[in-house]
Every structure is written in C-alpha cells, then in structure tokens.
Design an enzyme around this catalytic site. Structure first.
Site, short mmCIF file in Angstrom:
data_model
loop_
_atom_site.label_atom_id
_atom_site.label_comp_id
_atom_site.label_asym_id
_atom_site.label_seq_id
_atom_site.Cartn_x
_atom_site.Cartn_y
_atom_site.Cartn_z
N HIS A 44 -48.41 -4.68 21.57
CA HIS A 44 -47.70 -3.56 22.19
C HIS A 44 -47.39 -3.87 23.66
O HIS A 44 -47.41 -2.98 24.51
CB HIS A 44 -48.50 -2.25 22.05
N THR A 45 -47.15 -5.13 23.92
CA THR A 45 -46.74 -5.53 25.27
C THR A 45 -45.25 -5.84 25.34
O THR A 45 -44.66 -5.78 26.42
CB THR A 45 -47.52 -6.79 25.71
N ASP A 46 -44.64 -6.19 24.18
CA ASP A 46 -43.25 -6.69 24.23
C ASP A 46 -42.28 -5.65 24.80
O ASP A 46 -41.50 -5.94 25.70
CB ASP A 46 -42.78 -7.26 22.88
N SER A 77 -33.17 -8.30 -4.78
CA SER A 77 -34.41 -8.88 -4.28
C SER A 77 -35.39 -9.12 -5.41
O SER A 77 -35.51 -8.29 -6.32
CB SER A 77 -35.02 -7.92 -3.25
N GLY A 125 -45.20 -4.72 4.68
CA GLY A 125 -46.01 -3.68 5.33
C GLY A 125 -47.40 -4.14 5.75
O GLY A 125 -48.28 -3.33 6.02
N SER A 129 -44.93 -8.89 9.74
CA SER A 129 -43.54 -8.95 10.13
C SER A 129 -42.59 -9.34 9.00
O SER A 129 -41.70 -10.18 9.17
CB SER A 129 -43.41 -9.92 11.30
N SER A 131 -40.30 -7.45 7.87
CA SER A 131 -38.94 -6.98 8.15
C SER A 131 -38.18 -7.96 9.03
O SER A 131 -37.01 -8.26 8.76
CB SER A 131 -38.94 -5.58 8.75
N GLU A 166 -32.69 -3.63 13.53
CA GLU A 166 -33.91 -2.92 13.18
C GLU A 166 -33.98 -1.56 13.89
O GLU A 166 -34.36 -0.56 13.31
CB GLU A 166 -35.15 -3.77 13.50
N ASP A 178 -41.27 -10.06 17.09
CA ASP A 178 -41.23 -10.60 15.73
C ASP A 178 -39.98 -11.43 15.50
O ASP A 178 -40.02 -12.52 14.92
CB ASP A 178 -41.29 -9.45 14.71
#
Ligand code: GLA
Length: 385
Positions: A44-46, A77, A125, A129, A131, A166, A178
């Site tokens: 949670h720094t990006d 998929s 999930g 990463s 996604s 995203e 990510d």
C-alpha cells in the site's frame, strides 16, 4: 511436497493454442504471457508515491490471440466460466472478468476485432495479481499484433495502459505495482520500484545462498479490490497527505504522522511512512545477506498492515503466526489484503514442515486447507509463441 504448486510449465502456451483451435477454429496469430507476482515488501505504498519490492512469479496468464477483419471481439477462458462476445464499440460495458480484457482493448483504442483465448496458472483472487497478469498478457498480445516492438519504453506504456484499464473499466483503483512488475521484472531478480519518479532497479535476492526459500501460502480467502475497502484506504491516505500538506504521503517527513490528530488517519500515515523505511531496510539486508534482519522487517510489515492499515484478517494472521512458530524467519501478508496470500521466509529444509503446520492450524479451526507454492523470481511479460 506433493501439494506445492510448481507454477507455470512450458505446456501452458501449447494448451492455450489448442484451446484456441477448439473454440474458434484455425490457429492463433501468437501467444503472449504475463506473470503474477508476490510483493516482498512495500505494501500500500505504490499509490502513496512510495517504494515497493515485488518479484514476478513463474505462474502466469497466457493469451492466444488472432486479429479479425471486422469489429467483433470474442473472449473465452479455460480458467473462468463463460465467453464474452461483442463489438469494439461495447468494450467499456463488459461485465466481470471480461472487463479486465476489454478494458485493455478500450484503452489501446483498438479498431478491428480480436479472438482471444485465455488460460492462467495464477490463482484468481489470491493476492498474487491475477488481474494484472491478465491485463498485461492481453496488452502484449494486442500490441505485438499491431507491430510494436516491446522495448522498455513500450513496456512502461503498456503497464500504464493496463493500470488505466483496471481503474477506469474494471473499477479497481489500484496503484500500479502489479502492472509494472509484470511488464518490467528482471528475470531472476526482484524489482525495486520508487513511485516518486517511477524509477526501477533490479534487486538480486540470493535466498539460496542463505539456505532459504520464499513460501507463499494462499489462504483461499478471496478478496475483491473493487469492493470498496481498497478505495477507502486510498481516500484515507489522500486525506492524511492533504492534512500534512504534501502531494503524496511518502513525501511527508518520517515521523510527521504524529502530527495527525485523527486516530485512523494517523495510523494509515504511520503505516505508509514506516513501510517505505522498511523497504529500504529490506533492500540493505538483502545486499548484506542479513536474512534474520529481512525476516524481522517482514514481521514488522505484517504488524503494521494488521494494526495500522487494518487490511489483514484472521486467516492471514494465523498463517503468519503459525509459519513463524514453525521456523520461518519472518512472514507477512502480501498484496492488497482482506484475504489472499502470505509470504514466509523459511529455511529450505523447513519449508515442508512450515506448510504442513499451517495446513494443520487451518484444519484445527475447521477452515479449508490453504495452498502453497515456492516463489522463484521469474520473467516479465512477452510473446512466447
Ligand atoms: C494491490 C494493488 C497494488 C497495491 C497492493 C498493495 O495488489 O493492485 O497496486 O496497491 O494491492 O500494496
């Protein structure tokens, strides 16, 4: 250990090509691949202009792609149920998982259509990463079909496009770590990213020399970053930065968090500022081969994420505590949190025991078994066939 997932194998590219033939007939023009990731430290720094230290996993998403002469887009998929078909005019309106694919096509402003078949060994999930791996594999495939060479500048351009997809189409306002590591990972090394200026530096992590491995424990608790909690953390960080008079929290001085009178904002800011320092400590510990120090800094990161940033959960905490008690030098949640995965730095000869002990702790609580993999730094996105 038979339940350690080895990750990607070369047959994934062939498998997705075969599935393409079955779904749409004929052969794809090419197959592209993009990796999942674990973040060693810097959580949670990006989106706060700070630093982080992720590495690409061998687990990856593969996309078999073929150009079309009309504006139809067909996406299926092997990993997720269902097919999406539409025109290039409908790209912003696709629901669910398909929006991660159509979002990229939308940002890249494709005019002609594509047939795309996807297969992935990145657990969905899991905080690894999946996604970004999907977005980046699609971006690389489509960009190659447009004839662009995949140099460093293009890689950064595509990472930014995927990030936009995203946040604007899939609805998850994530921070960019990510996508950047999926596109720029130095094969075999971790990647230090400084979001102050988006600069990057390879960081060799010679765990083998220390007789260590990085065990990833997927709790099986599924999170959704689009569910609002992640966005709420972002807003709190922005509010804290605003009160401290800085454009992003990472620009505030080290102990400026203590000036915030609101308890929640104070703790959010303290996490971000101390986490950036921990990235630097970890970087130095890795250079010096001080593995116990690296373990301690992983532990401190988890405590900060759990208490100050409040993004952990019982399953993550139990995995962290049990891994440590079973001999890991340190452990922490990795990724956005609210479920997902834990990384544990463990002596190579104790990895099996650590995994078994965590599995037993879950069974004792009546929780379904976590899954395990060993993280080996791997290659960035590219065309593979
Ligand atoms: C998710 C987001 C990233 C980052 C992490 C937390 O993985 O996609 O941008 O914010 O959470 O470090």
């Amino acid at each position: 250990m038979d339940h350690l997932d080895p990750g990607t194998t070369p047959w994934m590219a062939a498998r997705v090509g075969k599935a393409f033939e079955q779904a749409y007939g004929g052969t794809p023009d090419l197959v592209a691949r993009a990796p999942g990731r674990v973040n060693l430290i810097g959580e949670h720094t990006d989106y706060n202009g700070g630093r982080c230290l992720p590495l690409a996993l061998p687990h990856a998403t593969y996309v078999a792609a073929r150009r079309r002469e009309d504006d139809r887009v067909r996406i299926s998929s092997l990993t997720v149920e269902g097919e999406w078909t539409g025109s290039t005019k409908d790209l912003a309106a696709a629901p669910g998982w398909a929006s991660y694919v159509t979002g990229v096509l939308w940002v890249l402003e494709v005019e002609r259509g594509f047939d795309l078949v996807i297969a992935s060994s990145v657990p969905v999930g899991s905080g690894l990463s999946s996604s970004a791996a999907l977005e980046c594999a699609v971006a690389v495939a489509v960009d190659a079909l447009h004839g662009h060479p995949l140099d460093d500048v293009r890689r950064r351009h595509l990472a930014a496009a995927c990030m936009r997809a995203e946040s604007e189409i899939a609805g998850a306002p994530t921070g960019g770590m990510d996508q950047l590591v999926a596109m720029l990972a130095p094969d075999g090394d971790a990647l230090l990213i400084d979001f102050h200026d988006d600069s990057t530096r390879p960081v060799p992590v010679p765990l083998q020399e220390g007789g260590l491995q990085l065990l990833v424990i997927d709790t099986g608790v599924r999170h959704a970053l689009a569910d609002g909690a992640y966005a709420a953390r972002r807003r709190e960080c922005e509010a804290a930065a605003h009160l401290l008079g800085v454009p992003t929290l990472a620009r505030a001085s080290e102990d400026s968090w203590s000036r915030l009178s609101d308890d929640v904002l104070m703790r959010r800011a303290r996490h971000v500022l101390t986490e950036c320092e921990r990235v630097d400590t970890a970087d130095q510990a890795i250079i010096e081969g001080e593995w116990a120090e690296l373990g301690a800094v992983l532990d401190a990161s988890h405590a900060s994420l759990a208490h100050d940033f409040e993004v952990s959960c019982a399953e993550l905490d139990v995995a962290v505590e049990t891994a440590r008690a079973a001999g890991a030098l340190g452990a922490r949640m990795t990724g956005g949190g609210f479920g997902g995965s834990v990384i544990a730095l463990a002596p190579a000869d104790r990895v099996t025991d650590v995994a078994a002990t965590v599995a037993a702790a879950y069974a004792a609580r009546g929780w379904s078994s976590p899954t395990f993999l060993v993280a080996e730094p791997s290659a960035p996105a590219g065309v593979v066939g």
